[in-house]
Write a protein that holds these residues in place. Structure first.
Motif, PDB file in Angstrom:
ATOM      1  N   TYR A  21      27.558  -8.044 -28.009  1.00  0.00           N
ATOM      2  CA  TYR A  21      28.415  -9.026 -28.677  1.00  0.00           C
ATOM      3  C   TYR A  21      27.989  -9.219 -30.132  1.00  0.00           C
ATOM      4  O   TYR A  21      28.824  -9.244 -31.045  1.00  0.00           O
ATOM      5  N   HIS A  22      26.688  -9.357 -30.349  1.00  0.00           N
ATOM      6  CA  HIS A  22      26.172  -9.546 -31.706  1.00  0.00           C
ATOM      7  C   HIS A  22      26.563  -8.367 -32.598  1.00  0.00           C
ATOM      8  O   HIS A  22      27.039  -8.553 -33.723  1.00  0.00           O
ATOM      9  N   ASN A  23      26.370  -7.141 -32.094  1.00  0.00           N
ATOM     10  CA  ASN A  23      26.661  -5.957 -32.901  1.00  0.00           C
ATOM     11  C   ASN A  23      28.158  -5.823 -33.181  1.00  0.00           C
ATOM     12  O   ASN A  23      28.568  -5.508 -34.305  1.00  0.00           O
ATOM     13  N   LYS A  83      30.417  -8.168 -33.199  1.00  0.00           N
ATOM     14  CA  LYS A  83      30.822  -9.232 -34.121  1.00  0.00           C
ATOM     15  C   LYS A  83      30.476  -8.854 -35.558  1.00  0.00           C
ATOM     16  O   LYS A  83      31.278  -9.061 -36.483  1.00  0.00           O
ATOM     17  N   HIS A  84      29.287  -8.278 -35.718  1.00  0.00           N
ATOM     18  CA  HIS A  84      28.871  -7.828 -37.051  1.00  0.00           C
ATOM     19  C   HIS A  84      29.813  -6.743 -37.566  1.00  0.00           C
ATOM     20  O   HIS A  84      30.246  -6.776 -38.723  1.00  0.00           O
ATOM     21  N   LYS A  90      24.714  -9.894 -24.705  1.00  0.00           N
ATOM     22  CA  LYS A  90      24.512 -10.647 -25.944  1.00  0.00           C
ATOM     23  C   LYS A  90      24.279  -9.704 -27.121  1.00  0.00           C
ATOM     24  O   LYS A  90      24.778  -9.919 -28.218  1.00  0.00           O
ATOM     25  N   SER A  91      23.508  -8.651 -26.867  1.00  0.00           N
ATOM     26  CA  SER A  91      23.226  -7.693 -27.937  1.00  0.00           C
ATOM     27  C   SER A  91      24.494  -6.964 -28.363  1.00  0.00           C
ATOM     28  O   SER A  91      24.751  -6.781 -29.549  1.00  0.00           O
ATOM     29  N   ASN A 116      21.304 -10.070 -21.539  1.00  0.00           N
ATOM     30  CA  ASN A 116      20.891  -9.776 -22.904  1.00  0.00           C
ATOM     31  C   ASN A 116      21.516  -8.507 -23.444  1.00  0.00           C
ATOM     32  O   ASN A 116      21.682  -8.370 -24.638  1.00  0.00           O
ATOM     33  N   GLU A 166      17.457 -11.377 -40.153  1.00  0.00           N
ATOM     34  CA  GLU A 166      18.800 -10.795 -40.218  1.00  0.00           C
ATOM     35  C   GLU A 166      18.724  -9.370 -40.755  1.00  0.00           C
ATOM     36  O   GLU A 166      17.809  -9.002 -41.497  1.00  0.00           O
TER      37      GLU A 166
END
Length: 324
Positions: A24-26, A28-29, A21-22, A18, A319
């Motif tokens: 990666y999410h940031n 990507k943003h 994943k966190s 996780n 979001e």
């Protein structure tokens, strides 16, 4: 940032997965943010990694709920006009710089003359008894009871001595836009409820711009409003405050406002976002201050899950709201 909990403890495998994943999410943003240069984009990615690591470190601290005590406090400077526009500022002053920030916050609000400010000193080690400003009431806790308790005390004093239609909240390290209170007023008079405004970095340094781009203190958007909004820029109607208060068990200034909003949603009251109700937040722009901010958030995360285990699922369909 999403985490999976098994029996209130995080396994190493899930913890690692996780974090990735966190991050990666940031990243990507950040990769998709327009109109920033390459240096800033890379530095934002570095900050996002720091935020996830510090948050995750906080999650594993396994702190406990604060023991709720009967509050004792004294109210000073009560010889004020019976104005019904109330702003509550909870404060815990440790340094002279903290006191200057509080005075700046108060002065920014007092540009609107039609207001009473209730400063709740939550057992500060720094003496603030010298603050004697017209339209400012000082409430002094005999000891430190926590941020939720400080806001609740401000609510109690407001409802006891005044007749507010709603109460607004900001924090010590914030300053308000000249139209901030008017925007909350108009919304509350039109449709009483809970509103959270837009929080913009006071300074123009890279860390403050990161918070703006990531919407750190702008809450999380869901279909009909907000999953939560920060109490540093919030107004709540009297009708809500007669039935709901902040949870005083949270030991740090984190998640007590998130929990409050989620509890309201469970009672069919959905917070709303006001992009034009703007405050300016004086972020700690050092790397250590940045780390500590997210570490503090992480420490209260398991406490939130203890009360609302479905929070992860709700967060997953929300979001971020970058500063517009």
């Amino acid at each position: 940032m999403l985490y999976l909990i098994q029996n209130n403890k995080m396994t190493f495998t899930l913890f690692t997965n996780n974090i990735l994943k966190s991050i990666y999410h940031n990243i990507k943003h950040i990769y998709n943010i327009p109109n920033i240069n390459l240096y800033e984009r890379i530095y934002f990615m570095f900050l996002s990694i720091i935020s996830v690591i510090s948050y995750s470190s906080g999650v594993n601290k396994n702190i406990n709920f604060r023991i709720v005590k009967d509050k004792e406090y004294t109210v000073y400077n009560m010889n004020q006009s019976k104005n019904n526009n109330i702003v509550v500022i909870p404060t815990l002053l440790r340094t002279f710089e903290d006191k200057l920030k509080l005075i700046n916050a108060v002065n920014s609000i007092l540009k609107n003359k039609d207001v009473i400010i209730i400063v709740v000193d939550d057992g500060s080690p720094l003496n603030i008894m010298s603050i004697d400003i017209e339209n400012v009431i000082l409430v002094k806790h005999y000891e430190n009871y926590g941020p939720g308790a400080a806001r609740n005390t401000g609510i109690e004093v407001s409802l006891k001595y005044f007749n507010p239609i709603f109460i607004s909240f900001i924090d010590t390290d914030c300053q308000v836009d000249s139209n901030w209170l008017n925007v909350h007023c108009e919304s509350q008079f039109k449709n009483p409820g809970i509103y959270c405004g837009q929080t913009v970095g006071l300074m123009n340094d890279t860390i403050s711009r990161y918070h703006d781009m990531m919407g750190t203190l702008n809450g999380r958007r869901i279909d009909k409003g907000l999953l939560y909004g920060p109490s540093c820029n919030m107004s709540i109607s009297r009708s809500i405050l007669e039935d709901f208060r902040f949870d005083e068990r949270f030991p740090n200034a984190s998640f007590e406002d998130v929990e409050f909003c989620v509890r309201l949603i469970k009672n069919d009251i959905i917070p709303q976002y006001l992009s034009t109700a703007v405050i300016f937040h004086d972020y700690d722009n050092t790397l250590m201050g940045f780390y500590n901010q997210f570490h503090r958030y992480g420490k209260s995360h398991p406490l939130m899950l203890n009360i609302h285990p479905e929070y992860h699922d709700w967060y997953g369909v929300s979001e971020e709201i970058p500063v517009s």
